[in-house]
Write a protein that holds these residues in place. Sequence first.
Motif, PDB file in Angstrom:
ATOM      1  N   VAL A  34      27.199 -11.770  51.197  1.00 39.19           N
ATOM      2  CA  VAL A  34      27.384 -11.840  49.753  1.00 39.19           C
ATOM      3  C   VAL A  34      28.206 -13.097  49.474  1.00 39.19           C
ATOM      4  CG1 VAL A  34      28.369 -10.724  47.716  1.00 39.19           C
ATOM      5  CG2 VAL A  34      27.318  -9.329  49.513  1.00 39.19           C
ATOM      6  N   VAL A  35      27.687 -13.980  48.643  1.00 38.28           N
ATOM      7  CA  VAL A  35      28.372 -15.227  48.309  1.00 38.28           C
ATOM      8  C   VAL A  35      29.634 -14.882  47.519  1.00 38.28           C
ATOM      9  CG1 VAL A  35      28.202 -17.428  47.081  1.00 38.28           C
ATOM     10  CG2 VAL A  35      26.205 -16.513  48.296  1.00 38.28           C
ATOM     11  N   THR A  36      30.776 -15.373  47.976  1.00 43.21           N
ATOM     12  CA  THR A  36      32.047 -15.093  47.300  1.00 43.21           C
ATOM     13  C   THR A  36      32.621 -16.312  46.596  1.00 43.21           C
ATOM     14  OG1 THR A  36      33.273 -15.495  49.341  1.00 43.21           O
ATOM     15  CG2 THR A  36      32.652 -13.207  48.869  1.00 43.21           C
ATOM     16  N   SER A  37      32.209 -17.514  47.019  1.00 49.62           N
ATOM     17  CA  SER A  37      32.695 -18.744  46.390  1.00 49.62           C
ATOM     18  C   SER A  37      31.679 -19.852  46.645  1.00 49.62           C
ATOM     19  CB  SER A  37      34.056 -19.153  46.952  1.00 49.62           C
ATOM     20  OG  SER A  37      34.449 -20.406  46.434  1.00 49.62           O
ATOM     21  N   LEU A  38      31.500 -20.706  45.646  1.00 50.63           N
ATOM     22  CA  LEU A  38      30.548 -21.806  45.786  1.00 50.63           C
ATOM     23  C   LEU A  38      31.211 -23.074  46.314  1.00 50.63           C
ATOM     24  CD1 LEU A  38      28.540 -21.236  42.510  1.00 50.63           C
ATOM     25  CD2 LEU A  38      27.953 -20.494  44.818  1.00 50.63           C
ATOM     26  N   SER A  39      32.491 -22.981  46.621  1.00 55.90           N
ATOM     27  CA  SER A  39      33.190 -24.141  47.176  1.00 55.90           C
ATOM     28  C   SER A  39      33.918 -23.735  48.448  1.00 55.90           C
ATOM     29  CB  SER A  39      34.169 -24.719  46.154  1.00 55.90           C
ATOM     30  OG  SER A  39      35.131 -23.758  45.803  1.00 55.90           O
ATOM     31  N   LEU A  40      34.153 -24.714  49.284  1.00 54.83           N
ATOM     32  CA  LEU A  40      34.867 -24.478  50.538  1.00 54.83           C
ATOM     33  C   LEU A  40      36.367 -24.593  50.297  1.00 54.83           C
ATOM     34  CD1 LEU A  40      32.557 -26.441  52.987  1.00 54.83           C
ATOM     35  CD2 LEU A  40      32.646 -23.991  52.586  1.00 54.83           C
ATOM     36  N   PRO A  41      37.171 -24.140  51.252  1.00 56.80           N
ATOM     37  CA  PRO A  41      38.628 -24.250  51.096  1.00 56.80           C
ATOM     38  C   PRO A  41      39.060 -25.699  50.828  1.00 56.80           C
ATOM     39  CG  PRO A  41      38.090 -22.912  53.012  1.00 56.80           C
ATOM     40  CD  PRO A  41      36.803 -23.497  52.512  1.00 56.80           C
ATOM     41  N   PRO A  42      40.139 -25.888  50.076  1.00 60.34           N
ATOM     42  CA  PRO A  42      40.619 -27.246  49.787  1.00 60.34           C
ATOM     43  C   PRO A  42      40.871 -28.040  51.066  1.00 60.34           C
ATOM     44  CG  PRO A  42      41.856 -25.617  48.520  1.00 60.34           C
ATOM     45  CD  PRO A  42      40.980 -24.859  49.470  1.00 60.34           C
ATOM     46  N   GLY A  43      40.493 -29.309  51.040  1.00 64.88           N
ATOM     47  CA  GLY A  43      40.694 -30.174  52.198  1.00 64.88           C
ATOM     48  C   GLY A  43      39.625 -30.031  53.268  1.00 64.88           C
TER      49      GLY A  43
ATOM     50  N   VAL B 127      29.320 -22.769  51.465  1.00 61.84           N
ATOM     51  CA  VAL B 127      29.819 -21.746  50.543  1.00 61.84           C
ATOM     52  C   VAL B 127      30.633 -20.734  51.347  1.00 61.84           C
ATOM     53  CG1 VAL B 127      27.866 -22.000  48.943  1.00 61.84           C
ATOM     54  CG2 VAL B 127      27.748 -20.279  50.754  1.00 61.84           C
ATOM     55  N   MET B 128      31.374 -19.917  50.644  1.00 58.65           N
ATOM     56  CA  MET B 128      32.108 -18.814  51.274  1.00 58.65           C
ATOM     57  C   MET B 128      31.289 -17.544  51.067  1.00 58.65           C
ATOM     58  SD  MET B 128      34.870 -20.173  52.485  1.00 58.65           S
ATOM     59  CE  MET B 128      35.703 -18.666  52.923  1.00 58.65           C
ATOM     60  N   ALA B 129      31.287 -16.662  52.062  1.00 60.15           N
ATOM     61  CA  ALA B 129      30.527 -15.418  51.954  1.00 60.15           C
ATOM     62  C   ALA B 129      31.196 -14.321  52.768  1.00 60.15           C
ATOM     63  CB  ALA B 129      29.097 -15.629  52.443  1.00 60.15           C
TER      64      ALA B 129
ATOM     65  N   GLY C  70      32.107  -7.203  55.554  1.00 57.10           N
ATOM     66  CA  GLY C  70      33.455  -7.057  55.026  1.00 57.10           C
ATOM     67  C   GLY C  70      34.428  -8.166  55.409  1.00 57.10           C
ATOM     68  N   GLU C  71      33.989  -9.165  56.164  1.00 55.56           N
ATOM     69  CA  GLU C  71      34.843 -10.285  56.586  1.00 55.56           C
ATOM     70  C   GLU C  71      34.409 -11.559  55.869  1.00 55.56           C
ATOM     71  OE1 GLU C  71      37.463 -10.405  58.792  1.00 55.56           O
ATOM     72  OE2 GLU C  71      37.335  -8.248  59.108  1.00 55.56           O
ATOM     73  N   ASP C  72      35.362 -12.440  55.593  1.00 54.15           N
ATOM     74  CA  ASP C  72      35.063 -13.721  54.964  1.00 54.15           C
ATOM     75  C   ASP C  72      34.673 -14.759  56.007  1.00 54.15           C
ATOM     76  OD1 ASP C  72      35.577 -13.074  52.238  1.00 54.15           O
ATOM     77  OD2 ASP C  72      37.730 -13.094  52.678  1.00 54.15           O
ATOM     78  N   TYR C  73      33.658 -15.564  55.678  1.00 54.64           N
ATOM     79  CA  TYR C  73      33.172 -16.623  56.552  1.00 54.64           C
ATOM     80  C   TYR C  73      32.865 -17.861  55.718  1.00 54.64           C
ATOM     81  CZ  TYR C  73      32.401 -12.959  60.011  1.00 54.64           C
ATOM     82  OH  TYR C  73      32.574 -11.930  60.886  1.00 54.64           O
ATOM     83  N   ILE C  74      32.957 -19.013  56.365  1.00 56.60           N
ATOM     84  CA  ILE C  74      32.454 -20.245  55.779  1.00 56.60           C
ATOM     85  C   ILE C  74      31.017 -20.391  56.255  1.00 56.60           C
ATOM     86  CG2 ILE C  74      32.606 -22.765  55.805  1.00 56.60           C
ATOM     87  CD1 ILE C  74      35.631 -22.461  56.315  1.00 56.60           C
ATOM     88  N   LEU C  75      30.079 -20.544  55.305  1.00 63.41           N
ATOM     89  CA  LEU C  75      28.686 -20.804  55.662  1.00 63.41           C
ATOM     90  C   LEU C  75      28.459 -22.302  55.476  1.00 63.41           C
ATOM     91  CD1 LEU C  75      26.806 -17.868  53.888  1.00 63.41           C
ATOM     92  CD2 LEU C  75      27.902 -17.905  56.137  1.00 63.41           C
ATOM     93  N   ARG C  76      28.170 -22.993  56.566  1.00 62.67           N
ATOM     94  CA  ARG C  76      27.998 -24.449  56.553  1.00 62.67           C
ATOM     95  C   ARG C  76      26.520 -24.792  56.693  1.00 62.67           C
ATOM     96  NH1 ARG C  76      27.339 -28.777  59.536  1.00 62.67           N
ATOM     97  NH2 ARG C  76      26.989 -27.718  61.493  1.00 62.67           N
TER      98      ARG C  76
ATOM     99  N   VAL D 111      27.817 -16.824  42.737  1.00 61.97           N
ATOM    100  CA  VAL D 111      28.753 -15.849  43.285  1.00 61.97           C
ATOM    101  C   VAL D 111      28.137 -14.459  43.136  1.00 61.97           C
ATOM    102  CG1 VAL D 111      31.038 -14.818  42.989  1.00 61.97           C
ATOM    103  CG2 VAL D 111      30.764 -17.296  42.837  1.00 61.97           C
ATOM    104  N   ASN D 112      28.297 -13.625  44.137  1.00 64.62           N
ATOM    105  CA  ASN D 112      27.767 -12.263  44.242  1.00 64.62           C
ATOM    106  C   ASN D 112      26.287 -12.203  44.593  1.00 64.62           C
ATOM    107  OD1 ASN D 112      30.264 -11.024  43.781  1.00 64.62           O
ATOM    108  ND2 ASN D 112      29.982 -11.175  41.563  1.00 64.62           N
ATOM    109  N   ASP D 113      25.628 -13.342  44.840  1.00 64.52           N
ATOM    110  CA  ASP D 113      24.247 -13.315  45.328  1.00 64.52           C
ATOM    111  C   ASP D 113      24.229 -12.693  46.711  1.00 64.52           C
ATOM    112  OD1 ASP D 113      23.030 -14.464  43.146  1.00 64.52           O
ATOM    113  OD2 ASP D 113      22.658 -16.420  44.102  1.00 64.52           O
ATOM    114  N   LYS D 114      23.254 -11.818  46.944  1.00 65.93           N
ATOM    115  CA  LYS D 114      23.066 -11.239  48.269  1.00 65.93           C
ATOM    116  C   LYS D 114      22.011 -12.064  48.979  1.00 65.93           C
ATOM    117  CE  LYS D 114      24.601  -6.717  47.038  1.00 65.93           C
ATOM    118  NZ  LYS D 114      24.337  -5.375  46.662  1.00 65.93           N
ATOM    119  N   ILE D 115      22.372 -12.533  50.168  1.00 71.90           N
ATOM    120  CA  ILE D 115      21.468 -13.374  50.941  1.00 71.90           C
ATOM    121  C   ILE D 115      21.362 -12.847  52.367  1.00 71.90           C
ATOM    122  CG2 ILE D 115      21.832 -15.478  49.578  1.00 71.90           C
ATOM    123  CD1 ILE D 115      23.874 -16.398  51.647  1.00 71.90           C
ATOM    124  N   ILE D 116      20.295 -13.237  53.021  1.00 70.85           N
ATOM    125  CA  ILE D 116      20.093 -12.945  54.442  1.00 70.85           C
ATOM    126  C   ILE D 116      20.202 -14.274  55.160  1.00 70.85           C
ATOM    127  CG2 ILE D 116      18.467 -12.097  56.188  1.00 70.85           C
ATOM    128  CD1 ILE D 116      19.332  -9.909  54.269  1.00 70.85           C
ATOM    129  N   ILE D 117      21.036 -14.328  56.190  1.00 70.85           N
ATOM    130  CA  ILE D 117      21.187 -15.567  56.955  1.00 70.85           C
ATOM    131  C   ILE D 117      20.906 -15.321  58.423  1.00 70.85           C
ATOM    132  CG2 ILE D 117      22.885 -16.511  55.348  1.00 70.85           C
ATOM    133  CD1 ILE D 117      25.026 -15.922  57.516  1.00 70.85           C
TER     134      ILE D 117
END
Length: 172
Positions: free
Chosen positions: A87-96, A103-105, A109-115, A128-134
């Motif tokens: 589930v997409v939680t943020s459309l931007s990556l952490p600062p820096g 995106v963040m997803a 139940g765990e947060d990951y960076i999707l590169r 944000v909140n889009d459900k995707i299959i990766i």
Amino acid sequence: MMKKVIYALMLPLVVVSGLVFANREIKKPTSKPLSAAERKEALKKWEASPDGIRFKKWEASPEGKKVYAGVAKIRKQINDYTNMEAVVTSLSLPPGSLLGFGVMAKINGEDYILRFDKELQQLNSLKVNDKIIIKSHNVSYAPKYVYPIVSCEYVERDSKVIYEHAPRKGGC
């Protein structure tokens, strides 16, 4: 007459350059792979360096342990290259961040960076909140980030492929 002079000057040049190229030796790399003992010694040396000490501290920290737990949680799907619901939680990556486009997803139940290798129009349509299959073959980590980094190779939303990593040309 002028043509003969030019030919007479060029002929020795061609012959000499041919001899130079014919006598060139093809050099092969002289470095051989390190033995297990040499690798172990190099690792010990690195662990004693300032970067190695910082990395070991990060590994033992709560952030490092959290990242390793996140990696372990999806290791089987990564190894088997199977579908993971995210589930997409943020459309931007952490600062820096220096990871390029991503995106963040949340996965399990765990947060990951999707590169992603590159930014595509279809990826820009994510919300944000889009459900995707990766699917991915690789998950990594770095002390700079408090999340595991999943290198996405396949993304699908609403049963439609919106991203697929192009296979390497001429590679394995």
